[in-house]
Write an enzyme that holds these catalytic residues in place. Structure first.
Site, PDB file in Angstrom:
ATOM      1  N   GLN A  88      39.287  41.820  34.026  1.00  0.00           N
ATOM      2  CA  GLN A  88      38.345  42.933  33.830  1.00  0.00           C
ATOM      3  C   GLN A  88      39.115  44.218  33.575  1.00  0.00           C
ATOM      4  O   GLN A  88      38.528  45.256  33.306  1.00  0.00           O
ATOM      5  CB  GLN A  88      37.479  43.097  35.083  1.00  0.00           C
ATOM      6  N   HIS A 106      36.588  43.437  29.436  1.00  0.00           N
ATOM      7  CA  HIS A 106      36.041  44.801  29.331  1.00  0.00           C
ATOM      8  C   HIS A 106      36.802  45.680  28.350  1.00  0.00           C
ATOM      9  O   HIS A 106      36.721  46.899  28.420  1.00  0.00           O
ATOM     10  CB  HIS A 106      36.003  45.447  30.727  1.00  0.00           C
ATOM     11  N   GLY A 172      41.741  40.558  43.270  1.00  0.00           N
ATOM     12  CA  GLY A 172      41.574  42.005  43.116  1.00  0.00           C
ATOM     13  C   GLY A 172      40.307  42.456  42.432  1.00  0.00           C
ATOM     14  O   GLY A 172      40.328  43.433  41.696  1.00  0.00           O
TER      15      GLY A 172
HETATM   16  P1  NAD Z   1      36.888  47.278  41.710  1.00  0.00           P
HETATM   17  O1  NAD Z   1      37.565  48.603  41.742  1.00  0.00           O
HETATM   18  O2  NAD Z   1      35.405  47.224  41.749  1.00  0.00           O
HETATM   19  O3  NAD Z   1      37.425  46.412  42.940  1.00  0.00           O
HETATM   20  C1  NAD Z   1      38.781  46.391  43.264  1.00  0.00           C
HETATM   21  C2  NAD Z   1      39.035  45.294  44.256  1.00  0.00           C
HETATM   22  O4  NAD Z   1      40.447  45.240  44.450  1.00  0.00           O
HETATM   23  C3  NAD Z   1      38.391  45.535  45.618  1.00  0.00           C
HETATM   24  O5  NAD Z   1      37.757  44.344  46.049  1.00  0.00           O
HETATM   25  C4  NAD Z   1      39.604  45.871  46.506  1.00  0.00           C
HETATM   26  O6  NAD Z   1      39.442  45.405  47.844  1.00  0.00           O
HETATM   27  C5  NAD Z   1      40.712  45.114  45.822  1.00  0.00           C
HETATM   28  N1  NAD Z   1      42.057  45.635  46.067  1.00  0.00           N
HETATM   29  C6  NAD Z   1      42.454  46.878  46.428  1.00  0.00           C
HETATM   30  N2  NAD Z   1      43.794  46.946  46.555  1.00  0.00           N
HETATM   31  C7  NAD Z   1      44.264  45.698  46.246  1.00  0.00           C
HETATM   32  C8  NAD Z   1      45.566  45.110  46.177  1.00  0.00           C
HETATM   33  N3  NAD Z   1      46.675  45.820  46.425  1.00  0.00           N
HETATM   34  N4  NAD Z   1      45.668  43.794  45.831  1.00  0.00           N
HETATM   35  C9  NAD Z   1      44.566  43.057  45.560  1.00  0.00           C
HETATM   36  N5  NAD Z   1      43.308  43.560  45.613  1.00  0.00           N
HETATM   37  C10 NAD Z   1      43.166  44.856  45.945  1.00  0.00           C
HETATM   38  O7  NAD Z   1      37.443  46.540  40.445  1.00  0.00           O
HETATM   39  P2  NAD Z   1      36.785  45.502  39.479  1.00  0.00           P
HETATM   40  O8  NAD Z   1      36.073  44.463  40.276  1.00  0.00           O
HETATM   41  O9  NAD Z   1      37.876  45.114  38.545  1.00  0.00           O
HETATM   42  O10 NAD Z   1      35.653  46.308  38.664  1.00  0.00           O
HETATM   43  C11 NAD Z   1      35.857  47.643  38.254  1.00  0.00           C
HETATM   44  C12 NAD Z   1      35.657  47.967  36.789  1.00  0.00           C
HETATM   45  O11 NAD Z   1      36.451  49.142  36.537  1.00  0.00           O
HETATM   46  C13 NAD Z   1      36.177  46.916  35.849  1.00  0.00           C
HETATM   47  O12 NAD Z   1      35.207  46.719  34.909  1.00  0.00           O
HETATM   48  C14 NAD Z   1      37.419  47.508  35.178  1.00  0.00           C
HETATM   49  O13 NAD Z   1      37.330  47.400  33.770  1.00  0.00           O
HETATM   50  C15 NAD Z   1      37.424  48.967  35.514  1.00  0.00           C
HETATM   51  N6  NAD Z   1      38.785  49.447  36.002  1.00  0.00           N
HETATM   52  C16 NAD Z   1      39.928  48.970  35.433  1.00  0.00           C
HETATM   53  C17 NAD Z   1      41.171  49.366  35.921  1.00  0.00           C
HETATM   54  C18 NAD Z   1      42.429  48.804  35.261  1.00  0.00           C
HETATM   55  O14 NAD Z   1      42.383  48.403  34.104  1.00  0.00           O
HETATM   56  N7  NAD Z   1      43.556  48.740  35.978  1.00  0.00           N
HETATM   57  C19 NAD Z   1      41.262  50.252  36.999  1.00  0.00           C
HETATM   58  C20 NAD Z   1      40.056  50.742  37.561  1.00  0.00           C
HETATM   59  C21 NAD Z   1      38.822  50.310  37.064  1.00  0.00           C
END
Ligand code: NAD
Length: 228
Positions: A88, A106, A172
């Site tokens: 995602q 996404h 994650g």
């Molecule tokens: P989310 O932010 O909703 O959930 C993040 C999850 O990661 C939580 O369950 C949390 O407990 C967990 N988490 C936190 N620290 C962690 C670690 N060190 N190791 C493993 N897990 C950990 O994210 P989502 O479910 O991917 O949905 C959010 C939406 O926002 C997605 O559609 C995405 O496209 C977007 N997004 C993307 C990024 C990216 O590309 N890096 C960053 C932020 C949001």
């Protein structure tokens, strides 16, 4: 003999250890913004400059960070399995770690797309996409991101991979954004499913489900040990 197929669903949490903040951990704000302002077609209509600036900032951060041990473990699993990563995330850390089959549900931060012809997709060199940057048909380019309320074109392909999985790993993700969160339902009941998250999302109990309440690098190391 064909290799066993290992399918991964990853979310923002796997990139947290690389220094990219997750979304839910910030109280539903994405870097201080209401997501509907910066990640919806309505937000783009209202204030395209704000949306372009927002993704420019995300790109600026993402191009400087490196994949972490969690990304590397998934890349290394290709030595043993056919690995398909359904992410995602819009960052490119799975690719940077060496994973060769990555499906971005996404969209992708480092790509732009025409606003008149969605088949026209371009690489974003550097970090900036600006008002006035146009496609070959002369129309404004937008970030190549699936915004809230938009179709998820890669979902069907992802669902087929989930159905074919011999092993399924979720890492994650808060499992609240649909349709991605529904992918677990496509996985056969006989298949081992590992969920790695330090703050375990609530999931319906099902056969062969293993919950590992750890951060990505540590939790995936544990999955590795259980697989071999
Ligand atoms: P989310 O932010 O909703 O959930 C993040 C999850 O990661 C939580 O369950 C949390 O407990 C967990 N988490 C936190 N620290 C962690 C670690 N060190 N190791 C493993 N897990 C950990 O994210 P989502 O479910 O991917 O949905 C959010 C939406 O926002 C997605 O559609 C995405 O496209 C977007 N997004 C993307 C990024 C990216 O590309 N890096 C960053 C932020 C949001």
């Amino acid at each position: 003999m064909s290799r066993r197929k290992l399918v991964v669903l990853s979310g923002a949490g796997i990139s947290a250890e690389s220094g990219i903040p997750t979304f839910r951990d910030a109280d539903g704000l994405w870097e201080g913004h209401d997501v509907m302002e910066v990640a919806s077609p309505q937000g783009w209509q209202r204030n395209p400059q704000l949306v372009l600036d927002f993704y420019n900032q995300r790109r600026k951060v993402a191009r400087k960070v490196e994949p972490n041990r969690g990304h590397s473990i998934l890349a290394e699993l290709e030595e043993e399995f056919e690995v398909v990563i359904i992410t995602q995330n819009v960052d490119d850390l799975h690719e940077k770690a060496g994973s060769s089959q990555v499906i971005h549900l996404h969209g992708e931060l480092f790509k732009s797309r025409s606003t008149v012809d969605p088949s026209l997709i371009y690489d974003v060199e550097g970090w900036e996409l600006n008002w006035g940057d146009t496609c070959e048909k002369g129309s404004q380019l937008r970030p190549h991101i699936v915004w809230f309320g938009e179709m998820v074109p890669m979902m069907e392909v992802a669902a087929v991979h989930a159905q074919q999985a011999d092993i399924f790993i979720v890492v994650g993700t808060s499992l609240v954004v649909y349709p991605a969160a529904g992918l677990l339902d496509y996985v056969s009941s006989s298949v081992p499913k590992y969920i790695v998250d330090p703050n375990m999302p609530s999931v319906q109990s099902r056969p062969n489900l293993h919950l590992i309440e750890k951060i990505g690098s540590e939790g995936l190391q544990e999955v590795l040990e259980r697989l071999f």
